[in-house]
Design a protein around this motif. Sequence first.
Motif, PDB file in Angstrom:
ATOM      1  N   ARG A 113      -5.702 -20.883  32.222  1.00  0.00           N
ATOM      2  CA  ARG A 113      -5.917 -19.792  31.358  1.00  0.00           C
ATOM      3  C   ARG A 113      -6.564 -18.660  31.707  1.00  0.00           C
ATOM      4  NH1 ARG A 113      -7.549 -22.611  25.191  1.00  0.00           N
ATOM      5  NH2 ARG A 113      -5.720 -24.614  26.076  1.00  0.00           N
ATOM      6  N   MET A 114      -7.457 -18.705  32.910  1.00  0.00           N
ATOM      7  CA  MET A 114      -7.610 -17.636  33.389  1.00  0.00           C
ATOM      8  C   MET A 114      -5.737 -16.939  33.845  1.00  0.00           C
ATOM      9  SD  MET A 114     -10.532 -17.738  32.839  1.00  0.00           S
ATOM     10  CE  MET A 114     -10.376 -17.230  31.423  1.00  0.00           C
ATOM     11  N   LYS A 115      -5.838 -17.752  35.191  1.00  0.00           N
ATOM     12  CA  LYS A 115      -4.103 -17.159  35.568  1.00  0.00           C
ATOM     13  C   LYS A 115      -3.676 -16.617  35.118  1.00  0.00           C
ATOM     14  CE  LYS A 115      -0.583 -17.821  38.862  1.00  0.00           C
ATOM     15  NZ  LYS A 115       0.360 -16.613  38.171  1.00  0.00           N
ATOM     16  N   ILE A 116      -3.381 -17.364  33.573  1.00  0.00           N
ATOM     17  CA  ILE A 116      -2.778 -16.098  32.851  1.00  0.00           C
ATOM     18  C   ILE A 116      -3.491 -14.821  32.287  1.00  0.00           C
ATOM     19  CG2 ILE A 116      -1.944 -15.909  30.074  1.00  0.00           C
ATOM     20  CD1 ILE A 116      -1.081 -19.651  30.731  1.00  0.00           C
ATOM     21  N   ALA A 117      -4.944 -15.233  32.038  1.00  0.00           N
ATOM     22  CA  ALA A 117      -5.438 -13.812  31.950  1.00  0.00           C
ATOM     23  C   ALA A 117      -5.141 -12.873  33.261  1.00  0.00           C
ATOM     24  CB  ALA A 117      -6.981 -14.084  31.496  1.00  0.00           C
ATOM     25  N   LEU A 118      -5.264 -13.511  34.397  1.00  0.00           N
ATOM     26  CA  LEU A 118      -5.548 -12.533  35.685  1.00  0.00           C
ATOM     27  C   LEU A 118      -4.135 -11.732  35.835  1.00  0.00           C
ATOM     28  CD1 LEU A 118      -6.964 -11.658  38.384  1.00  0.00           C
ATOM     29  CD2 LEU A 118      -6.232 -13.463  39.348  1.00  0.00           C
ATOM     30  N   ASP A 119      -2.480 -12.367  35.473  1.00  0.00           N
ATOM     31  CA  ASP A 119      -1.070 -12.248  35.127  1.00  0.00           C
ATOM     32  C   ASP A 119      -1.310 -10.586  34.911  1.00  0.00           C
ATOM     33  OD1 ASP A 119      -1.204 -13.738  37.225  1.00  0.00           O
ATOM     34  OD2 ASP A 119      -0.046 -15.112  35.984  1.00  0.00           O
ATOM     35  N   ILE A 120      -2.134 -10.949  33.352  1.00  0.00           N
ATOM     36  CA  ILE A 120      -1.854  -9.858  32.179  1.00  0.00           C
ATOM     37  C   ILE A 120      -2.805  -8.526  32.807  1.00  0.00           C
ATOM     38  CG2 ILE A 120      -2.357  -9.139  30.142  1.00  0.00           C
ATOM     39  CD1 ILE A 120      -2.608 -11.827  29.244  1.00  0.00           C
ATOM     40  N   VAL A 152     -10.400 -12.409  39.346  1.00  0.00           N
ATOM     41  CA  VAL A 152      -9.782 -12.413  40.212  1.00  0.00           C
ATOM     42  C   VAL A 152     -11.510 -13.718  41.092  1.00  0.00           C
ATOM     43  CG1 VAL A 152      -9.445 -11.972  43.125  1.00  0.00           C
ATOM     44  CG2 VAL A 152      -8.266 -10.325  41.612  1.00  0.00           C
ATOM     45  N   PRO A 153     -12.407 -13.157  41.193  1.00  0.00           N
ATOM     46  CA  PRO A 153     -13.292 -14.885  42.099  1.00  0.00           C
ATOM     47  C   PRO A 153     -12.864 -16.088  40.851  1.00  0.00           C
ATOM     48  CG  PRO A 153     -14.450 -12.392  42.001  1.00  0.00           C
ATOM     49  CD  PRO A 153     -13.560 -12.273  40.819  1.00  0.00           C
ATOM     50  N   LEU A 154     -12.902 -15.986  39.257  1.00  0.00           N
ATOM     51  CA  LEU A 154     -12.582 -16.974  38.570  1.00  0.00           C
ATOM     52  C   LEU A 154     -11.261 -18.029  38.727  1.00  0.00           C
ATOM     53  CD1 LEU A 154     -14.448 -14.964  35.795  1.00  0.00           C
ATOM     54  CD2 LEU A 154     -15.680 -16.748  37.674  1.00  0.00           C
ATOM     55  N   GLY A 169      -6.367 -16.255  42.841  1.00  0.00           N
ATOM     56  CA  GLY A 169      -6.692 -15.646  42.645  1.00  0.00           C
ATOM     57  C   GLY A 169      -8.311 -16.010  44.548  1.00  0.00           C
ATOM     58  N   THR A 170      -9.098 -15.803  44.456  1.00  0.00           N
ATOM     59  CA  THR A 170      -9.896 -16.247  45.611  1.00  0.00           C
ATOM     60  C   THR A 170     -11.112 -17.268  45.187  1.00  0.00           C
ATOM     61  OG1 THR A 170     -12.160 -14.624  45.080  1.00  0.00           O
ATOM     62  CG2 THR A 170      -9.829 -14.107  45.462  1.00  0.00           C
ATOM     63  N   LEU A 171     -10.784 -18.014  44.077  1.00  0.00           N
ATOM     64  CA  LEU A 171     -11.848 -18.985  43.617  1.00  0.00           C
ATOM     65  C   LEU A 171     -11.472 -20.711  44.978  1.00  0.00           C
ATOM     66  CD1 LEU A 171     -14.299 -20.423  42.478  1.00  0.00           C
ATOM     67  CD2 LEU A 171     -12.740 -21.142  40.612  1.00  0.00           C
ATOM     68  N   ARG A 172     -12.254 -21.095  45.861  1.00  0.00           N
ATOM     69  CA  ARG A 172     -12.058 -22.132  46.737  1.00  0.00           C
ATOM     70  C   ARG A 172     -12.485 -23.209  45.827  1.00  0.00           C
ATOM     71  NH1 ARG A 172      -9.253 -21.203  50.641  1.00  0.00           N
ATOM     72  NH2 ARG A 172      -9.794 -19.327  52.022  1.00  0.00           N
ATOM     73  N   VAL A 173     -11.476 -24.220  45.554  1.00  0.00           N
ATOM     74  CA  VAL A 173     -11.953 -25.146  43.923  1.00  0.00           C
ATOM     75  C   VAL A 173     -12.638 -26.114  45.435  1.00  0.00           C
ATOM     76  CG1 VAL A 173     -11.841 -26.837  42.351  1.00  0.00           C
ATOM     77  CG2 VAL A 173     -10.911 -24.709  42.014  1.00  0.00           C
TER      78      VAL A 173
END
Length: 443
Positions: free
Chosen positions: A250-257, A422-424, A431-435
């Motif tokens: 969902r965060m990826k989708i928000a970032l794409d939008i 981006v950091p999320l 993004g830039t988050l390293r999980v």
Amino acid sequence: MKILVGFVLNLILNLQITTIDARPNRLILLSDTTVHESSPAVAPISSMADFPPGTHTDNPNHETQSNKKLLIGLVSASSLIGITLLPLTCLWIYRRKKLHKSTNFNSRRLDSLKGLPLTSFIGRTTLKPNTEKNSITVMDYKTLETATNNFQESDIIGEGGFGCVYKAQINDNLSVAVKRLDNKSQNSIKEFQTEVNILSKIQHPNIISLLGYCDHDESKLLVYELMQNGSLETQLHGPSCGSNLTWYCRMKIALDIARGLEYLHEHSKPSVIHRDLKSSNILLDSNFNAKLSDFGLAVMEGANSKNVKLSGTLGYVAPEYLLDGKLTDKSDVYAFGVVLFELLLRRRHVEKLGSSQSRQSIVTWAMPLLMDRSKLPSVIDPVIRDTMDLKHLYQVAAVAVLCVQSEPSYRPLITDVLHSLVPLVPVELGGTLRVVEKSVVTT
């Protein structure tokens, strides 16, 4: 060439004049009276003895020589004209034949292209939008009719105000989505033209690609790349009830939008206001990459300072545009905030709440909940509840609340929203988050 011909004609004329002038003044017989042609009437002359010495009389031999000179001049002039005109005539005939041959070749080439399917143009015709105007392929109606099984209902994959969207198979390797204009109103035709005009100038990974269009009699069709996972609205509110969308997805989708909107607002020339951003106009491919679609209501740069006719979907429309007709890029930011609410809560933009039959905007009832950290975790979509870092949840909620502020100046620019998201998002999702995966400790 005209100058040369004129020169030759003048030469002939001069030859004629010279020959005539070289001839003596002739005698003209009028009844029994002979008068000099160039002199007034005089007394009759009875014999040759009456002519004074040195007077020139009409001589047949001299007249013959003059005629020969005239004939020679005419032959010479005709030869000169022939020598000059012959190569020019040959050149003209050659150019006519070459032009005729080229015309026939182009005509045969156009005839050979008529009725070919889309795949016949691959490699020869631009199939993806770019920055050049009018780069979209004009497609054959019969090809699309066949590809959609004559627009069979079983091939419908979506439906909206414009019309139905059909899944079409051009060949074994190319599947596309075909949107058919059902509403023949003037507004719908204008939306069709706007969509073609805008998408022919745009190329971005988070904006839908328009592969072609067809304007055949009263039938108007738009051909897009096929998005296998449908719309965000279907994923959230359809049969799967959001089960395919994890927190990071969902965060990826928000970032794409946000990236798609930033391109429209900041990098597109001219800049574009989408004006109808909503979950049903956000499409997802096989990897859940999000792309903005449906640009029929979009407005290009220059209209944001004017009062634009109200259009859009209630629940996503910004208050200042709804009430005062003021449209800016902050109107898209407001709609983005509503989509963020949907991603967090999995609630529709407008719903009937409680026992009352009144419909209420998601912003109205959810705003206090998203601002209260103690209540926020309990109202999140159960599918993703307790699957995220709470600090990330609070940050996304804060961004959503800022985006839907009633005062446009309080809303952030979409660029600022992008930098906040981006950091999320994990690195592997853009993004830039390293999980760091939690290790399981066994005893």
